[in-house]
Write a protein that holds these residues in place. Sequence first.
Motif, PDB file in Angstrom:
ATOM      1  N   PHE A 234       5.785  10.043  -2.113  1.00 42.92           N
ATOM      2  CA  PHE A 234       4.938   8.902  -1.761  1.00 42.92           C
ATOM      3  C   PHE A 234       3.909   8.624  -2.848  1.00 42.92           C
ATOM      4  CE2 PHE A 234       0.835   7.436  -0.102  1.00 42.92           C
ATOM      5  CZ  PHE A 234       1.210   6.231   0.469  1.00 42.92           C
ATOM      6  N   TYR A 235       3.677   7.349  -3.102  1.00 43.63           N
ATOM      7  CA  TYR A 235       2.646   6.921  -4.042  1.00 43.63           C
ATOM      8  C   TYR A 235       1.792   5.838  -3.380  1.00 43.63           C
ATOM      9  CZ  TYR A 235       5.003   9.253  -7.976  1.00 43.63           C
ATOM     10  OH  TYR A 235       5.562  10.197  -8.820  1.00 43.63           O
ATOM     11  N   SER A 236       0.480   6.031  -3.408  1.00 36.00           N
ATOM     12  CA  SER A 236      -0.420   5.006  -2.890  1.00 36.00           C
ATOM     13  C   SER A 236      -0.442   3.842  -3.865  1.00 36.00           C
ATOM     14  CB  SER A 236      -1.839   5.570  -2.737  1.00 36.00           C
ATOM     15  OG  SER A 236      -2.394   5.853  -4.020  1.00 36.00           O
ATOM     16  N   LEU A 237      -1.075   2.734  -3.488  1.00 34.24           N
ATOM     17  CA  LEU A 237      -1.155   1.596  -4.390  1.00 34.24           C
ATOM     18  C   LEU A 237      -1.925   1.966  -5.652  1.00 34.24           C
ATOM     19  CD1 LEU A 237      -0.638  -1.353  -5.052  1.00 34.24           C
ATOM     20  CD2 LEU A 237      -2.718  -1.940  -3.774  1.00 34.24           C
ATOM     21  N   ASP A 238      -3.007   2.730  -5.490  1.00 38.50           N
ATOM     22  CA  ASP A 238      -3.795   3.163  -6.650  1.00 38.50           C
ATOM     23  C   ASP A 238      -2.946   3.995  -7.607  1.00 38.50           C
ATOM     24  OD1 ASP A 238      -6.051   1.860  -5.795  1.00 38.50           O
ATOM     25  OD2 ASP A 238      -6.945   3.629  -4.857  1.00 38.50           O
ATOM     26  N   ASP A 239      -2.180   4.929  -7.049  1.00 41.33           N
ATOM     27  CA  ASP A 239      -1.311   5.770  -7.882  1.00 41.33           C
ATOM     28  C   ASP A 239      -0.239   4.925  -8.569  1.00 41.33           C
ATOM     29  OD1 ASP A 239      -2.672   8.065  -7.148  1.00 41.33           O
ATOM     30  OD2 ASP A 239      -1.357   8.475  -5.445  1.00 41.33           O
TER      31      ASP A 239
ATOM     32  N   ALA B  91       0.812  -1.221   0.000  1.00 40.48           N
ATOM     33  CA  ALA B  91       0.000   0.000   0.000  1.00 40.48           C
ATOM     34  C   ALA B  91       0.848   1.274   0.000  1.00 40.48           C
ATOM     35  CB  ALA B  91      -0.942   0.005   1.202  1.00 40.48           C
ATOM     36  N   LYS B  92       2.148   1.110   0.267  1.00 47.47           N
ATOM     37  CA  LYS B  92       3.027   2.274   0.344  1.00 47.47           C
ATOM     38  C   LYS B  92       4.166   2.124  -0.661  1.00 47.47           C
ATOM     39  CE  LYS B  92       2.110   2.412   5.314  1.00 47.47           C
ATOM     40  NZ  LYS B  92       2.708   2.258   6.660  1.00 47.47           N
ATOM     41  N   ASN B  93       4.437   3.196  -1.379  1.00 52.75           N
ATOM     42  CA  ASN B  93       5.497   3.196  -2.396  1.00 52.75           C
ATOM     43  C   ASN B  93       6.185   4.559  -2.382  1.00 52.75           C
ATOM     44  OD1 ASN B  93       4.525   0.599  -4.097  1.00 52.75           O
ATOM     45  ND2 ASN B  93       2.739   1.838  -3.576  1.00 52.75           N
ATOM     46  N   HIS B  94       7.480   4.567  -2.585  1.00 50.91           N
ATOM     47  CA  HIS B  94       8.223   5.833  -2.582  1.00 50.91           C
ATOM     48  C   HIS B  94       9.232   5.893  -3.729  1.00 50.91           C
ATOM     49  CE1 HIS B  94       6.741   6.006   1.596  1.00 50.91           C
ATOM     50  NE2 HIS B  94       6.886   7.319   1.468  1.00 50.91           N
TER      51      HIS B  94
END
Length: 236
Positions: A131-136, A121-124
């Motif tokens: 930060f990028y959400s899973l949707d993004d 759920a967390k991406n950078h």
Amino acid sequence: MNSEIEKLKNVVNNSNNIVFFGGAGVSTESGIPDFRSADGLYQNNPETILSHSFFIENPDIFFEFYKKNLIFTSAKPNTAHNVLAQMEKDKKLKGIITQNIDALHQKAGSENVFELHGSIAKNHCMKCGKFYSLDDFLKIETMVPLCSCGGIIKPDVVLYEEELDYDVINGAVNLLKKADVLIVGGTSLMVNPAASLINYFDGSYLALINMTPTPYDSRADIIIREKIGETFSKIY
């Protein structure tokens, strides 16, 4: 009712200081397979493709495998996730320590969750830190997800060859040290250093819920060989 399940039910009813430690078996009932048995590009050898060095050297192959085998957008919390969330709301459960990266505990409503191996759920961005959400993350059309700055966006999951997050470990250890009851479910307790954390538990009851034996069975006060969702539906 199974005598061990009945015993655990009584323990849960009489405690307000419970901690849950879970593994892949918690999420298999939500349709998420144990990644160790996933049929990926490297035929049952995820340790290679999910290593830090492979990610750096072959990001395109890594992300193809990662998106196919580790992201399940349709997965929903099952009975175990929902019961644990309710136990936390009822002030009986102090927190959850999980080896899973699927964020289903949070989807179910749990708040105090220590994700030992990170989360999809967390991406950078590795370059600027955005930060990028899973949707993004999933909206990015290129196989290797790139940030607006041009850097590669890395999922906040702990790959092989990487160390576990210190703050997460510290939080989990403190939780275990203070717990009166530890329920371990859906894990063979074979993956270290995560599994070794339960050595910090020195409370009254250790309950193990797993379909197969674990190295810690001899130390357990309660052992249940049933699916974890079915077990939780009976104890709470």
